[in-house]
Design a protein around this motif. Structure first.
Motif, PDB file in Angstrom:
ATOM      1  N   VAL A  85       0.292   6.769  12.017  1.00 20.16           N
ATOM      2  CA  VAL A  85       0.300   6.847  10.560  1.00 20.16           C
ATOM      3  C   VAL A  85       1.234   5.787   9.980  1.00 20.16           C
ATOM      4  CG1 VAL A  85       2.138   8.580  10.417  1.00 20.16           C
ATOM      5  CG2 VAL A  85       0.418   8.446   8.607  1.00 20.16           C
ATOM      6  N   GLU A  86       2.251   5.389  10.752  1.00 20.09           N
ATOM      7  CA  GLU A  86       3.170   4.348  10.289  1.00 20.09           C
ATOM      8  C   GLU A  86       2.470   2.993  10.152  1.00 20.09           C
ATOM      9  OE1 GLU A  86       5.413   7.662  11.872  1.00 20.09           O
ATOM     10  OE2 GLU A  86       3.859   6.421  12.795  1.00 20.09           O
ATOM     11  N   GLU A  87       1.380   2.788  10.896  1.00 16.61           N
ATOM     12  CA  GLU A  87       0.640   1.524  10.825  1.00 16.61           C
ATOM     13  C   GLU A  87      -0.385   1.509   9.691  1.00 16.61           C
ATOM     14  OE1 GLU A  87      -0.295  -0.146  15.012  1.00 16.61           O
ATOM     15  OE2 GLU A  87      -0.214   2.037  15.254  1.00 16.61           O
ATOM     16  N   MET A  88      -0.617   2.664   9.072  1.00 11.64           N
ATOM     17  CA  MET A  88      -1.611   2.755   8.008  1.00 11.64           C
ATOM     18  C   MET A  88      -0.968   2.576   6.645  1.00 11.64           C
ATOM     19  SD  MET A  88      -3.834   6.027   9.351  1.00 11.64           S
ATOM     20  CE  MET A  88      -4.218   6.235  11.080  1.00 11.64           C
ATOM     21  N   TYR A  89      -1.788   2.372   5.655  1.00 12.97           N
ATOM     22  CA  TYR A  89      -1.335   2.211   4.282  1.00 12.97           C
ATOM     23  C   TYR A  89      -2.438   2.685   3.348  1.00 12.97           C
ATOM     24  CZ  TYR A  89      -4.416  -1.810   4.610  1.00 12.97           C
ATOM     25  OH  TYR A  89      -5.513  -2.598   4.804  1.00 12.97           O
ATOM     26  N   ILE A  90      -2.100   2.864   2.086  1.00 16.29           N
ATOM     27  CA  ILE A  90      -3.110   3.194   1.079  1.00 16.29           C
ATOM     28  C   ILE A  90      -3.125   2.086   0.036  1.00 16.29           C
ATOM     29  CG2 ILE A  90      -3.865   4.831  -0.695  1.00 16.29           C
ATOM     30  CD1 ILE A  90      -2.452   7.037   0.876  1.00 16.29           C
ATOM     31  N   ASP A  91      -4.291   1.540  -0.182  1.00 14.87           N
ATOM     32  CA  ASP A  91      -4.495   0.474  -1.160  1.00 14.87           C
ATOM     33  C   ASP A  91      -4.937   1.102  -2.478  1.00 14.87           C
ATOM     34  OD1 ASP A  91      -5.211  -1.736  -2.628  1.00 14.87           O
ATOM     35  OD2 ASP A  91      -6.618  -2.549  -1.147  1.00 14.87           O
ATOM     36  N   ILE A  92      -4.113   0.974  -3.529  1.00 17.15           N
ATOM     37  CA  ILE A  92      -4.491   1.509  -4.842  1.00 17.15           C
ATOM     38  C   ILE A  92      -4.814   0.386  -5.834  1.00 17.15           C
ATOM     39  CG2 ILE A  92      -3.223   3.672  -4.546  1.00 17.15           C
ATOM     40  CD1 ILE A  92      -1.033   2.493  -6.388  1.00 17.15           C
ATOM     41  N   GLY A  93      -4.930  -0.823  -5.307  1.00 16.87           N
ATOM     42  CA  GLY A  93      -5.295  -1.949  -6.163  1.00 16.87           C
ATOM     43  C   GLY A  93      -4.147  -2.489  -6.990  1.00 16.87           C
ATOM     44  N   ALA A  94      -2.910  -2.189  -6.607  1.00 15.55           N
ATOM     45  CA  ALA A  94      -1.742  -2.671  -7.347  1.00 15.55           C
ATOM     46  C   ALA A  94      -1.331  -4.054  -6.837  1.00 15.55           C
ATOM     47  CB  ALA A  94      -0.582  -1.692  -7.204  1.00 15.55           C
ATOM     48  N   LYS A  95      -0.761  -4.859  -7.728  1.00 18.13           N
ATOM     49  CA  LYS A  95      -0.364  -6.222  -7.361  1.00 18.13           C
ATOM     50  C   LYS A  95       1.035  -6.281  -6.765  1.00 18.13           C
ATOM     51  CE  LYS A  95      -3.330  -8.436 -10.812  1.00 18.13           C
ATOM     52  NZ  LYS A  95      -3.386  -9.290 -12.022  1.00 18.13           N
ATOM     53  N   GLY A  96       1.781  -5.208  -6.910  1.00 19.40           N
ATOM     54  CA  GLY A  96       3.131  -5.198  -6.362  1.00 19.40           C
ATOM     55  C   GLY A  96       3.782  -3.855  -6.541  1.00 19.40           C
ATOM     56  N   ARG A  97       5.024  -3.718  -6.031  1.00 22.19           N
ATOM     57  CA  ARG A  97       5.737  -2.448  -6.067  1.00 22.19           C
ATOM     58  C   ARG A  97       5.865  -1.901  -7.491  1.00 22.19           C
ATOM     59  NH1 ARG A  97       9.697  -0.129  -2.749  1.00 22.19           N
ATOM     60  NH2 ARG A  97       9.952  -2.077  -1.572  1.00 22.19           N
ATOM     61  N   GLU A  98       6.250  -2.768  -8.439  1.00 21.07           N
ATOM     62  CA  GLU A  98       6.484  -2.312  -9.806  1.00 21.07           C
ATOM     63  C   GLU A  98       5.226  -1.719 -10.419  1.00 21.07           C
ATOM     64  OE1 GLU A  98       8.111  -4.057 -14.096  1.00 21.07           O
ATOM     65  OE2 GLU A  98       8.340  -5.250 -12.265  1.00 21.07           O
ATOM     66  N   GLU A  99       4.094  -2.385 -10.227  1.00 19.66           N
ATOM     67  CA  GLU A  99       2.834  -1.883 -10.778  1.00 19.66           C
ATOM     68  C   GLU A  99       2.425  -0.577 -10.108  1.00 19.66           C
ATOM     69  OE1 GLU A  99      -1.804  -3.334 -10.856  1.00 19.66           O
ATOM     70  OE2 GLU A  99      -0.253  -4.813 -11.360  1.00 19.66           O
ATOM     71  N   ALA A 100       2.588  -0.494  -8.793  1.00 19.92           N
ATOM     72  CA  ALA A 100       2.227   0.720  -8.060  1.00 19.92           C
ATOM     73  C   ALA A 100       3.096   1.898  -8.489  1.00 19.92           C
ATOM     74  CB  ALA A 100       2.354   0.490  -6.562  1.00 19.92           C
ATOM     75  N   ALA A 101       4.389   1.624  -8.728  1.00 17.25           N
ATOM     76  CA  ALA A 101       5.322   2.688  -9.095  1.00 17.25           C
ATOM     77  C   ALA A 101       5.027   3.279 -10.466  1.00 17.25           C
ATOM     78  CB  ALA A 101       6.752   2.170  -9.040  1.00 17.25           C
TER      79      ALA A 101
END
Length: 341
Positions: free
Chosen positions: A128-144
């Protein structure tokens, strides 16, 4: 029964965030002459009087929560790191869509691109540490701005009826049990009964433990979904149970040795009422029964379940005739308890 199952499965209720499921059930029971309360854990507890008050108090129990993911981090690139809420097979989640948080932010679970996978990694299941979820954000600030740490995510809830009476959906474990309890609540009950829709079963049967101390039942029936594993790759000795062969009445699983008197009663009621039934032929899994049985000075506990394929996955599969058998057996069990006690 089927329409109630479908409605419940379409709702998101990952362990710890069962709010929408609880709200729907609460709306259905609001018109009933019943005592409805929500405890500190979030369990929905509904007491309804029947035609008789038995000498032994009775509780029926099904859990509202489903497996899913929980957000644990956000990368500089705007991807989400996560862990599982509940027991999930890592093999089934890669490429699967999820809806995260109260605003249902869409995301897709991914991992390293295949052309970058080394030869010695190709036969390994990514951690699970190798996986990620893509939400279409351009960076940390946008995702947050869209997602917070601790938000839960549910798998895509698309539902499909197929084949000869089969259904594919997420969260059949245990929205089938919730549907059976809800449908029973809307009938003229033969006996007083407390119906408990529990939280956090998938995270360690936490809700059921507190509810058992609150309700203080003498007899409890846990209504569940259970793994079938009736697949070509599984030997007959490890198939547990099979779809289309009726309600599962277990005598034991990894958390409970079920009350022998109640087990015998359930099997005899199934035979007497021509309800197709089976038992587990391989000891596996555990349910709220383990927490209920060990509460206080102990509770006479039995279980019934619908057999399901691909348990704890985005695409569980069940058979509608098995769902009906679960409901029917719970119904005649209530009647029999009223006559015996």
């Amino acid at each position: 029964m089927l329409e109630t199952v479908k409605t419940l499965c379409a709702l998101d209720g990952v362990s710890g965030t069962e709010d929408s499921v609880r709200a729907y059930i609460k709306s259905r029971v609001a018109a009933l002459s019943a005592d409805v309360r929500t405890d500190a854990m979030g369990n929905l507890i509904v007491f309804k009087k029947g035609r008789k008050t038995p000498s032994k108090s009775l509780m029926l129990c099904a859990h509202m929560d489903e497996v899913g993911i929980i957000v644990t981090g956000i990368t500089e690139d705007g991807y989400l790191k996560f862990d599982f809420a509940g027991g999930i097979d890592r093999r089934v989640v890669i490429g699967k869509p999820v809806f995260i948080g109260a605003h249902k932010v869409f995301g897709v679970i991914g991992n390293k691109a295949y052309h970058l996978v080394k030869r010695d990694e190709r036969d390994k299941i990514p951690s699970v540490e190798e996986m990620y979820i893509d939400i279409g954000a351009k960076g940390r600030e946008e995702a947050a701005k869209l997602v917070s740490l601790g938000d839960t995510g549910a798998f895509d809830g698309s539902i499909l009826e197929f084949g000869n009476g089969f259904i594919k959906a997420k969260a059949l474990d245990d929205r089938v049990g919730c549907a059976a309890l809800l449908e029973l609540l809307e009938t003229d009950l033969p006996v007083d009964c407390t119906f408990v829709f529990t939280v956090q079963e998938e995270a360690g049967t936490r809700g059921a433990f507190g509810a058992s101390f609150s309700v203080r039942p003498d007899i409890a029936l846990i209504v569940e979904g259970t793994t079938a594993a009736d697949l070509p790759s599984v030997s007959s000795a490890k198939r547990v149970c099979s779809l289309g062969k009726g309600v599962v009445i277990p005598f034991m699983d990894r958390s409970t040795i079920y009350n022998r008197e109640l087990y015998t009663l359930l099997t005899s009621l199934a035979d007497k009422n021509s309800i197709p039934w089976q038992t587990k032929t391989y000891i596996s899994g555990g349910t709220d029964a383990g927490a209920v049985q060990r509460s206080r000075a102990g509770v006479m506990t039995a279980g019934i379940a619908a057999p399901l394929r691909n348990l704890h996955s985005p695409s569980s599969v069940g058979c509608v005739s098995d769902f009906d058998a679960v409901y029917k057996l719970a119904e005649v069990f209530l009647k029999e308890i009223g006559e015996r006690y």
